[in-house]
Design an enzyme around this catalytic site. Sequence first.
Site, PDB file in Angstrom:
ATOM      1  N   ASP A 215       0.820  -1.227   0.000  1.00 27.32           N
ATOM      2  CA  ASP A 215       0.000   0.000   0.000  1.00 27.32           C
ATOM      3  C   ASP A 215       0.845   1.265   0.000  1.00 27.32           C
ATOM      4  OD1 ASP A 215      -2.292  -1.657   0.263  1.00 27.32           O
ATOM      5  OD2 ASP A 215      -1.932  -1.767   2.409  1.00 27.32           O
TER       6      ASP A 215
ATOM      7  N   HIS B 289      -4.340  -2.486  -6.006  1.00 33.54           N
ATOM      8  CA  HIS B 289      -3.772  -1.186  -6.339  1.00 33.54           C
ATOM      9  C   HIS B 289      -4.937  -0.250  -6.573  1.00 33.54           C
ATOM     10  CE1 HIS B 289       0.247  -2.479  -6.880  1.00 33.54           C
ATOM     11  NE2 HIS B 289       0.024  -3.199  -7.948  1.00 33.54           N
TER      12      HIS B 289
HETATM   13  P1  GDP Z   1      -0.340  -0.010  -3.761  1.00 29.91           P
HETATM   14  O1  GDP Z   1      -0.919  -1.321  -3.406  1.00 29.91           O
HETATM   15  O2  GDP Z   1       1.105   0.109  -3.373  1.00 29.91           O
HETATM   16  O3  GDP Z   1      -0.603   0.405  -5.162  1.00 29.91           O
HETATM   17  O4  GDP Z   1      -1.040   1.050  -2.843  1.00 29.91           O
HETATM   18  P2  GDP Z   1      -2.561   1.525  -2.815  1.00 29.91           P
HETATM   19  O5  GDP Z   1      -3.299   1.253  -4.018  1.00 29.91           O
HETATM   20  O6  GDP Z   1      -3.154   1.074  -1.525  1.00 29.91           O
HETATM   21  O7  GDP Z   1      -2.281   3.092  -2.773  1.00 29.91           O
HETATM   22  C1  GDP Z   1      -2.470   3.804  -1.674  1.00 29.91           C
HETATM   23  C2  GDP Z   1      -3.553   4.815  -1.812  1.00 29.91           C
HETATM   24  O8  GDP Z   1      -2.920   6.073  -1.847  1.00 29.91           O
HETATM   25  C3  GDP Z   1      -4.420   4.787  -3.047  1.00 29.91           C
HETATM   26  O9  GDP Z   1      -5.736   5.135  -2.653  1.00 29.91           O
HETATM   27  C4  GDP Z   1      -3.829   5.853  -3.957  1.00 29.91           C
HETATM   28  O10 GDP Z   1      -4.777   6.465  -4.807  1.00 29.91           O
HETATM   29  C5  GDP Z   1      -3.332   6.826  -2.967  1.00 29.91           C
HETATM   30  N1  GDP Z   1      -2.153   7.577  -3.337  1.00 29.91           N
HETATM   31  C6  GDP Z   1      -1.056   7.201  -4.056  1.00 29.91           C
HETATM   32  N2  GDP Z   1      -0.153   8.186  -4.070  1.00 29.91           N
HETATM   33  C7  GDP Z   1      -0.663   9.197  -3.338  1.00 29.91           C
HETATM   34  C8  GDP Z   1      -0.174  10.488  -2.944  1.00 29.91           C
HETATM   35  O11 GDP Z   1       0.937  10.901  -3.269  1.00 29.91           O
HETATM   36  N3  GDP Z   1      -1.007  11.244  -2.172  1.00 29.91           N
HETATM   37  C9  GDP Z   1      -2.240  10.821  -1.751  1.00 29.91           C
HETATM   38  N4  GDP Z   1      -2.963  11.611  -0.988  1.00 29.91           N
HETATM   39  N5  GDP Z   1      -2.705   9.606  -2.087  1.00 29.91           N
HETATM   40  C10 GDP Z   1      -1.945   8.809  -2.862  1.00 29.91           C
END
Ligand code: GDP
Length: 424
Positions: A12, A40
Amino acid sequence: MVRAVVGANWGDEGKGKITDMLAETSDIIVRFQGGSNAGHTIVNDYGKFALHILPSGVFYSHTTSIIGNGVAFSIPALFHEVEDIVAKGVPMPKILVSDRAQIVMPYHILFDQYEEERLGKHSFGSTKSGIAPFYSDKYSKVGFQVSELFDDSVLEAKVQKICEIKNVMLEHLYHKPLLVPEELMETLHAYRDMVAPYVCDTAAFLQQAIKDGKKILLEGQLGTLKDPDFGIYPMVTSSSTLAAYGAIGAGIPPYEISDITTVVKAYSSAVGAGEFVSEIFGAEADELRRRGGDGGEFGATTGRPRRMGWFDAVASRYGCKMQGATEVALTVLDVLGYLDEIPICIGYEIDGEVTRDFPVTAKLAKAKPVYTKLPGWKCEIRGIRKYEDLPENCRNYIEFIEKELEVPVKLVSNGPGRHDIIYR
Ligand code: GDP
């Protein structure tokens, strides 16, 4: 040229967003491990999507998306996701599935549920997607490879064998309904028809693509701390989350992976059980959870509230090292704009001694966080596109982290959208 996008933490970290962004200039995006257990979240011009099995490149019409041999491949999950994105207006993506990928079967999902039920309060906090039973079967050599779907005599023999073993456990350990060979065959036939148009030798395809000078992205799931070898065993996932495994899970030479973009979160979050030294609780955690990510830190697959914590330099430096990070993408920095002071965990105190090295799980259980505090920047940084335009305290936070990580922070993500990114 092959680049891996992987996580340094517990997952995440925002890998989906970084992959989606880098996919714009890539030709091929490959999932090489894991299954549909993690998700994701991607926000783009088509809307907001939670992808579990599809690579994050599916939104671009110029890319090919590959399910590599290392994946725990859920055929129905792939088809529901394709249906979902197409229904929302995304053009039909070009997808290839490895003929050597193995299939998550419905009974893997059931065994995952039954085992978590049996363990009760000692459960792993599994997403119950069948991943652990799937990989157990793969390495016990009783898994189904996609290629086998096309040979009924192989299937029949294997189905008999599987029912024999599984039914003993179902009857005597779990006291649940037994598997019926005819039903399994029907399922496998349905899977064969769903997957047939996509199956090929993806390793051969990728090796040719490398020769042709194509740009390839390997998309990791979860992060270093969930790796079965280097993570917080046993509270880990069942396939390697490391960039090195990208070579195996995609079928390419290891020396072709030249760039390892390691995604690091500006604070910590984790799902499931397991050691988490910089974890915070109560109102402090609730506020960070509510403000975190894009609309709160809740699991993309399960909707469960994530566990929250401050940035952990010990775990993140180790996370980068084990990935072999060549650069860091630091994400969700915008979330921290509300804090007067931001704690950073810079050491672990174990039995009265402070260490900067990430220990084995048995020692981790005893570790207490050692914090330093940096001043906050107390403003909104979303929308900023140039590094120099970030508030000084924000740059100090990034530069402090960069020094701790010992890897250059080349990308700073300051919002969930594709263009919320600062290049350094
Ligand atoms: P992954 O499994 O590593 O892709 O992580 P996630 O899908 O859980 O991503 C984490 C959350 O953070 C998602 O809801 C993204 O849209 C959001 N996200 C990613 N980068 C950023 C950022 O720089 N700022 C904010 N506020 N949210 C972000």
